[in-house]
Design a protein around this motif. Sequence first.
Motif, PDB file in Angstrom:
ATOM      1  N   LYS A 234      22.496  16.846  24.056  1.00 31.25           N
ATOM      2  CA  LYS A 234      21.809  17.433  23.089  1.00 31.25           C
ATOM      3  C   LYS A 234      21.581  18.587  22.776  1.00 31.25           C
ATOM      4  CE  LYS A 234      19.377  13.098  21.983  1.00 31.25           C
ATOM      5  NZ  LYS A 234      17.985  12.304  22.094  1.00 31.25           N
ATOM      6  N   SER A 398      16.651   9.555  19.324  1.00 31.83           N
ATOM      7  CA  SER A 398      17.083   9.778  18.107  1.00 31.83           C
ATOM      8  C   SER A 398      16.309   9.200  16.793  1.00 31.83           C
ATOM      9  CB  SER A 398      18.423   9.159  18.061  1.00 31.83           C
ATOM     10  OG  SER A 398      19.327   9.802  18.912  1.00 31.83           O
ATOM     11  N   SER A 438      19.346  15.413  13.355  1.00 33.62           N
ATOM     12  CA  SER A 438      19.468  13.888  13.321  1.00 33.62           C
ATOM     13  C   SER A 438      20.995  13.824  13.809  1.00 33.62           C
ATOM     14  CB  SER A 438      19.275  13.211  12.006  1.00 33.62           C
ATOM     15  OG  SER A 438      19.569  11.876  12.504  1.00 33.62           O
ATOM     16  N   SER A 441      21.377  14.706  17.559  1.00 30.74           N
ATOM     17  CA  SER A 441      20.940  13.772  18.390  1.00 30.74           C
ATOM     18  C   SER A 441      21.827  12.528  18.151  1.00 30.74           C
ATOM     19  CB  SER A 441      19.779  13.337  17.992  1.00 30.74           C
ATOM     20  OG  SER A 441      19.079  12.599  18.642  1.00 30.74           O
ATOM     21  N   LEU A 442      22.275  11.811  17.204  1.00 30.61           N
ATOM     22  CA  LEU A 442      22.929  10.804  16.882  1.00 30.61           C
ATOM     23  C   LEU A 442      24.183  10.864  17.493  1.00 30.61           C
ATOM     24  CD1 LEU A 442      21.682   9.856  13.447  1.00 30.61           C
ATOM     25  CD2 LEU A 442      21.234   8.426  15.733  1.00 30.61           C
ATOM     26  N   LYS A 445      24.001  10.737  21.355  1.00 29.98           N
ATOM     27  CA  LYS A 445      23.546   9.296  21.564  1.00 29.98           C
ATOM     28  C   LYS A 445      24.799   8.608  21.733  1.00 29.98           C
ATOM     29  CE  LYS A 445      20.842   5.948  23.071  1.00 29.98           C
ATOM     30  NZ  LYS A 445      20.190   6.086  24.116  1.00 29.98           N
TER      31      LYS A 445
END
Length: 526
Positions: A234, A398, A438, A441-442, A445
């Motif tokens: 991230k 997330s 977002s 972060s996603l 992930k």
Amino acid sequence: PVAAQPAAEPLPKRLERLSEGAAADLTVLPSAGHAEARGGAATGFDRLIGARSVPSVSSPVSAPLPAAKTLFRGGLRPAASNAASPEAAPVPAAPSKSSVRSYIAGTAALKIGIEALGLAVPLIALTVFGQAKWAAVMAMGWGLSQIIGSSIGGGILDRTSPTKVLSRTMLLQAGTVGILISLFIAQSLTGIAFAQPIAVFALHVVTGILAGVADTARQVIPPAVVGPDGQDLKVFNSKVHVAYEIAGVTGAILTGLAIKAFGLVPALLIHPPMLLLAAWLFTRLKLAPAVTNHVPATGSFMEKVKGGAGRAWADLKAGAAAVKGSRVVFWAAVALVIPLLLHRLLESLLIPIAAKTLLADPSVAAWIIAASNFGELLGAFWLMRANRDESKPSKLRSPFWIRLMSLGILGLWTFSVAPSLWFILPAVAFGSLSWAASDLSLRSKIQESLPAELRGRTFGFLTAAAFALVLLVSATLGFAFDAFSAGPTFWVLNAVLSAVVLGLLFAASRLAKTYPKPEPPSEPAK
């Protein structure tokens, strides 16, 4: 069993051994969880009855875990290894700072070149060819070509070094745009119409296919550069995004100045050297392919083409299966599509239309887009700072950013209920902040959760699906804005987005369930 007891051992010696074992246990129990505490109690009882010997001072039970180096966060983090065998878990090497800098610099150079191409080609279609339909055809062809590039690129990135693929696509893009420039130069020198619209369109499509492969490659490379740790990813992706946005603003300014000073075609000269620089920077990252048992295709040219098409379809299905087969990847992918879609729709369609119709001043579109870019920079900085702060674990996950993105989406209601520049600017800035955070972060992930040998095919599928959705929704909204006025269309759009928010909140709750529950604090030893 009783037979296991050392019956001949004198009582004083046994008491001495028991006290040594109890002292060792007391050094472990205060920091141990419930399972470890139960194990320690059982060990103490076994010692009491003489069924277990006292471990030595170098026992693995009390040996510390190795620490993994991290490039972005202060200090060392505990390595995720087996406590019972620390010697079997080597300390991971820290990522090379030169590799990180080369990747970030290469991405920045790539973005400057992309801005030059993205600004110049539509204006060439409008001014040189004199037809708006060619601008629309160029945009549609670019979108479709990126779908093709992402579809065929995923498997190639798994079976080949991703940095090698990325650098080669940069070289080829510099070549296609160089040919495009040569057509206009030859036309101006000879008077022969070399730069026919169909020729420009064909070169643009080839460049778009290469750009689709490159875009997928940039999703695959980060875990290979900094490792699979979610927080490091991230922070790294945030750093790259900041450089990407700064380069985008720089590229737009340079291209605008070049167009004003020299014209449209000379402005394109920014693209090839920037792509060549990016190619050189990416070649400095020596990454091995994730799939090592690949057998190259053999046979005639047509057999290779047929086999390649079948393999590309199989790669897409493998990527779709990887998304469907993991709850983490599936719900992260569902939420990831929304920021990708909104970002492209907002800057390419919604902001220009709102500026022209709702605000009656097309020039304010530049201010709104500037607010959007500023919001993205803030979102990347916020995500980066949050993942450097170990004291706020909820922000490291997330679902927190998905819920923030949901709030940012609701801010688009300002286009309907308060169509004023002073309300729209902060709403767009906050929305872009939440979507960028977002998205990063996603994306991190998913990168963290996928096995290395499936990252290319999975991101190839996701990128192709996102580009297809952008084309479909863009065409639908374009028809709606033409058929109805902008006001009612924005009301319907916001109502649909409000329903999307409910879906995002559900996806956030499902994704939150995939995280391990934190162990309750252990009770102090009595």
